[in-house]
Write an enzyme that holds these catalytic residues in place. Structure first.
Site, PDB file in Angstrom:
ATOM      1  N   GLN A 178      -4.909  -1.611  10.151  1.00 48.43           N
ATOM      2  CA  GLN A 178      -4.528  -2.880   9.536  1.00 48.43           C
ATOM      3  C   GLN A 178      -4.986  -4.044  10.417  1.00 48.43           C
ATOM      4  O   GLN A 178      -4.623  -4.129  11.592  1.00 48.43           O
ATOM      5  CB  GLN A 178      -3.009  -2.947   9.348  1.00 48.43           C
ATOM      6  CG  GLN A 178      -2.521  -4.168   8.610  1.00 48.43           C
ATOM      7  CD  GLN A 178      -2.945  -4.171   7.147  1.00 48.43           C
ATOM      8  OE1 GLN A 178      -2.906  -3.147   6.489  1.00 48.43           O
ATOM      9  NE2 GLN A 178      -3.373  -5.336   6.663  1.00 48.43           N
ATOM     10  N   LYS A 200       0.829  -1.207   0.000  1.00 50.03           N
ATOM     11  CA  LYS A 200       0.000   0.000   0.000  1.00 50.03           C
ATOM     12  C   LYS A 200       0.864   1.259   0.000  1.00 50.03           C
ATOM     13  O   LYS A 200       0.547   2.244  -0.662  1.00 50.03           O
ATOM     14  CB  LYS A 200      -0.928  -0.007   1.222  1.00 50.03           C
ATOM     15  CG  LYS A 200      -1.966  -1.132   1.173  1.00 50.03           C
ATOM     16  CD  LYS A 200      -2.648  -1.340   2.513  1.00 50.03           C
ATOM     17  CE  LYS A 200      -3.589  -2.540   2.471  1.00 50.03           C
ATOM     18  NZ  LYS A 200      -4.168  -2.860   3.796  1.00 50.03           N
ATOM     19  N   ASP A 225     -11.263   2.633   4.035  1.00 46.00           N
ATOM     20  CA  ASP A 225     -11.585   1.212   3.923  1.00 46.00           C
ATOM     21  C   ASP A 225     -13.090   0.998   3.788  1.00 46.00           C
ATOM     22  O   ASP A 225     -13.549  -0.098   3.470  1.00 46.00           O
ATOM     23  CB  ASP A 225     -11.073   0.454   5.158  1.00 46.00           C
ATOM     24  CG  ASP A 225      -9.889  -0.450   4.822  1.00 46.00           C
ATOM     25  OD1 ASP A 225      -9.637  -0.658   3.622  1.00 46.00           O
ATOM     26  OD2 ASP A 225      -9.230  -0.943   5.752  1.00 46.00           O
TER      27      ASP A 225
END
Length: 933
Positions: free
Chosen positions: A98, A54, A123
């Site tokens: 995460q 990422k 997200d």
């Protein structure tokens, strides 16, 4: 044979497009750099791999990437605090936590992901974003990355989604459920399947579009798939494979070999959905950054204005205020573009605003800057505060302009004395008015504490110097701690002032010890008084030090009202925390016996003063009756100080309203006092350039200036003021003419606001308008904002807006380098109409001393009666041919001005026979304040 949907290829195209887009935006917004932050708990290697992937994609596009790595021992609250810090960081536009969390103690992952601000939840996992997606609000929320990537892949086939049968196998909140919602709102007929679905094979065989995300390797076989279907495989599973060096290989939830023989399009695993998830993460972040950069770019706030329910006759001020339900201050802050971390709430209706706003908006252009002043008033006041608020309500709630009112905080002395509060009046008020008029957020109490700490140290230091030897005094000032003596930072400042080079306390010579330890204050030169925010005439002259413990070290002194403290003036004129710290340290409280100034720094107390004032420096956010924003900050007296609200409130307001907005601030008393000081002192220190002056006039005050009977507070007005009298009014317009000319001397257009009363006749109002225009006013508007709120000041707002489009040829009245006497004479002649000034012997001695001490280049702040242009409060109109007597001169060096005393100026008001507090009480059941005016 199915065609391959390569997520790897498509995601690279998307990232290239995003990079080009970011570069394009930077051509017009050089500082544009979307920020992506990933919060990781622990050190799982698989998480590290994903994060590096990422990071690479983010940096390739030009994002600012931030990796916040937290230890596995962190608590749940620690993770929440980290997320909150990122929520409040304006440089971060996207936040990911995460998963899974690699922690040693239990942490609720749902709670943590839901702690991310919805607008930064790239997200797409926050309940708000999920809810918006579920309801079809595709523009207002952020979709999860994997479903958004899948939708992009489907679109790349060129097959329309509308009308197709879609089956989603899996119902997780990350993929399955949001995928079904996305397809549904693209008008597909969607079936969601899961582990308990009966006859799963029969259901999937009906799908034109099949999305599989169930986590079971190669579950979906070729005969489960409708010929020609589009198959999106979101699964990634590891299965044994002896042909691989690792002994295993990655497969999806679909049997790829069988499915590709049936489907028209299919995604591979790996290289299908995975790369698209990362690409959509970057796209969500860029989109979030764009939304943030475009927020307010049209210049227009989106405010929920509060409607008024007008009554006639107009009820009391407090009854009007209570009839309106204020918005929560969080709503006001959000409407005006303030971020959550820039506001400290004081209850639900007021807040402190951080000076960090100025850093965030440093490159944003200022709005238009308007000062409200007035003609020479009656003792009743002519409604400047009411006009300020009414004008802002008109500009905001009726013309829909971005506008901030910036007003002073009232002293509790007048509130409980004779004048009452200062929140405006009628239907043009700051609310809640009882909170505005009473403690607010404690700024005045902080000033009281700081002022009196300095006063206490002044007397204590004089006592200790009078009762100790040089060596004993020095030993106590620089004590030994743990076997070592050292100077404190503020003591080093004194060493520098004295020219003492050494920083070792043991190396000072006896002469240097004496110079350092003894301030040798001359009691006759002390100008620093104690203060209290109450009208108390018996504190005008007191004796301190009468206890036997003070060993006869008595002296006569006095109390001032808190708003007369120099610290209040410092607060109003400061431009930053550092500037305030320096100003507090520079305050001169006396001279030593050699004629040198003694400062708060010399007394070692300035750092402590800054600590006491650290919250007070932040402006207070409130609102008007119609829901427009107000900054309430600082409240220096307009006669002995400069009588204006703070520079910081004005600066923040000017940034928040934007280039096409307006900040309206009020200057105390008439134009000869508050406005002159606004221009020559406040604007000089702020560097701000005003665009227009609003000058408030009333028929009753102009009649007084025409020779009408004395106006006395608390006494009914004589008939001359309640009946039409054009001759008296015309004569009194000489004062209006002079005050208009005073404003025009500074090169700024003037709009006259005629504040109406019930007894004013149309002929009288028309006469005032005519005289104002003849005197050079840009326009003159009759206003009814007291009775009608903003609706009664719409014409005034329109005129002010037009005036602000005129060129502002702003200039100061005098150069700072001129001698103090000449600057005083310029004000006396140009503003008051005097022939010149007459200095008493005391005043001349003070001026000579101040020039010797290096204070000649400070601006002048005349301490003069507000009831006349002259020094005599009984002389009305526009007098000429008089000489202005200066009986004394004082220096507010920390605030940054010299104030000559014209006549006798009381710095401690007294209570009248019948103070306002006779009418003030509290409802014991509702706890509402009663009778406040």
């Amino acid at each position: 044979m199915a065609q391959l949907l390569s997520g790897k290829v498509i995601s690279q195209e998307i990232r290239s497009q995003l990079k080009g887009y970011v570069d394009q935006v930077r051509q017009t917004q050089p500082d544009f750099k979307p920020g992506l932050a990933i919060v990781q708990v622990g050190n799982r290697e698989d998480s590290n791999v994903y994060i590096r992937m990422k990071q690479k994609a983010a940096e390739e596009v030009g994002l600012d990437f931030r990796h916040m790595k937290l230890p596995p021992t962190i608590t749940q609250q620690g993770v929440l605090d980290a997320v909150e810090a990122l929520n409040n960081d304006p440089a971060i536009h996207g936040i990911i936590v995460q998963l899974p969390l690699d922690c040693s103690s239990p942490i609720d992952e749902h709670l943590v992901t839901n702690a991310i601000a919805p607008e930064k939840d790239v997200d797409g996992l926050h309940s708000v974003n999920a809810g918006k997606l579920s309801r079809g609000d595709l523009e207002g929320g952020i979709p999860p990355c994997t479903p958004r990537g899948c939708l992009e892949l489907i679109d790349r086939t060129g097959i329309p989604i509308e009308g197709k049968t879609a089956v989603v196998v899996g119902r997780s909140k990350i993929v399955g459920s949001p995928m079904a919602d996305l397809l549904k709102w693209r008008h597909a007929t969607v079936t969601t399947c899961h582990s308990r679905t009966k006859n799963l094979k029969d259901v999937t065989a009906q799908a034109d579009i099949l999305v599989v995300a169930i986590g079971k390797p190669q579950l979906v076989k070729g005969d489960w798939i409708k010929p020609g279907a589009v198959v999106i495989d979101c699964g990634i599973n590891s299965i044994p494979d002896d042909t691989k060096k690792s002994g295993k290989r990655l497969v999806g939830d679909v049997d790829f070999e069988e499915a590709k023989a049936v489907a028209s399009w299919i995604t591979p695993v790996p290289g299908g959905v995975g790369p698209m998830t990362v690409a959509m993460l970057i796209k969500n972040t860029v989109d979030s950054g764009i939304r943030s950069s475009q927020k307010g770019t049209d210049g227009q706030w989106h405010i929920r204005y509060l409607p008024l329910k007008l009554l006639s006759p107009v009820p009391s001020d407090i009854d009007v205020a209570k009839s309106q339900i204020p918005k929560n201050i969080e709503e006001v802050a959000k409407e005006t573009g303030l971020l959550p971390n820039e506001c400290d709430l004081y209850g639900k209706k007021k807040a402190k605003v951080s000076l960090d706003v100025l850093k965030r908006l440093a490159d944003k252009p200022n709005g238009k800057y308007i000062v409200v002043t007035g003609i020479t008033p009656t003792p009743l006041g002519e409604g400047k505060s009411t006009t300020t608020i009414g004008l802002c309500q008109a500009m905001g709630a009726h013309l829909h302009r971005n506008v901030f009112a910036c007003v002073r905080q009232p002293s509790q002395g007048p509130t409980f004395g004779i004048k009452g509060g200062a929140a405006g009046g009628g239907y043009s008020q700051v609310i809640p008015m009882e909170e505005f008029n009473l403690h607010l957020t404690g700024d005045i109490h902080a000033i009281t504490a700081a002022n009196n700490l300095l006063a206490a140290q002044l007397d204590a230091r004089m006592f200790h110097e009078a009762t100790q030897t040089d060596e004993a005094l020095y030993r106590r000032l620089v004590p030994e701690k743990r076997g070592k003596r050292q100077f404190s930072p503020i003591q080093i400042t004194r060493l520098e002032k004295l020219g003492i080079v050494t920083r070792d306390p043991s190396e000072l010579t006896p002469e240097e010890v004496t110079k350092f330890a003894r301030l040798d204050i001359d009691p006759a030169t002390i100008t620093w008084q104690r203060v209290i925010d109450t009208n108390d005439r018996f504190l005008r002259k007191i004796t301190v030090g009468q206890s036997p413990t003070e060993k006869g070290k008595t002296r006569e002194t006095q109390f001032d009202i808190t708003v007369a403290s120099e610290i209040m003036a410092v607060l109003a004129l400061t431009t930053s925390l550092q500037d305030m710290r320096e100003r507090l340290g520079n305050m001169v409280i006396a001279s030593d016996r050699c004629g040198q100034p003694v400062t708060a720094n010399d007394l070692g107390v300035s750092g402590a003063l800054a600590v006491l004032m650290k919250d007070a420096i932040q402006p207070n956010l409130m609102q008007t009756l119609e829901g427009t924003p107000v900054f309430v900050h600082a409240g220096p007296f307009a006669n002995i100080a400069h009588g204006n609200s703070s520079i910081l409130a004005d600066r923040i307001g000017l940034k928040l309203v934007g280039e096409n907005g307006f900040v309206v601030t009020e200057a105390g008393f008439g134009a000869d006092i508050g406005m002159e000081k606004f221009f020559n002192i406040k604007c000089r220190y702020s560097g701000l350039v005003p665009n227009a002056v609003v000058q408030v006039a009333t028929v009753r005050a102009l009649k007084m200036h025409g020779g009408g009977p004395t106006v006395t507070a608390g006494v009914p007005l004589p008939k001359e003021y309640t009946q039409e009298n054009l001759e008296l009014l015309a004569k009194g317009c000489s004062n209006l003419n002079k005050q208009i000319q005073n404003a025009r001397k500074f090169g700024v257009p003037v709009v006259v606001a005629v504040n109406t009363f019930e007894t004013d006749t149309p002929a009288e109002l028309q006469l005032v308008q005519q005289k104002a225009i003849e005197s050079g006013a840009f326009d003159a508007i009759v206003c009814q904002h007291w009775a009608k709120g903003g609706a009664g000041a719409v014409d005034l707002a329109t005129a002010v807006e037009r005036a602000c489009k005129e060129p502002s040829n702003f200039k100061f009245l005098y150069d700072l380098e001129l001698p103090l006497e000449q600057k005083m004479e310029i004000i006396a002649k140009e503003i008051y109409g005097a022939d010149g000034i007459e200095l008493s012997e005391t005043a001349q001695q003070r001026l000579d001393l101040f020039k010797k001490q290096g204070f000649n280049n400070l601006p002048i702040c005349m301490a003069k009666t507000h009831l006349s242009l002259s020094h005599d409060p009984t002389v009305k109109g526009a007098p000429t041919g008089f000489t202005l007597p200066i009986r004394d001169v004082r220096a507010s060096v920390g605030a940054g001005f010299i104030f000559p005393l014209v006549g006798t100026m009381s710095t401690m008001p007294g209570l009248p026979t019948r103070p306002c507090f006779y009418d003030i009480d509290i409802d014991l059941e509702t706890e509402e304040v009663l009778g406040l005016s």
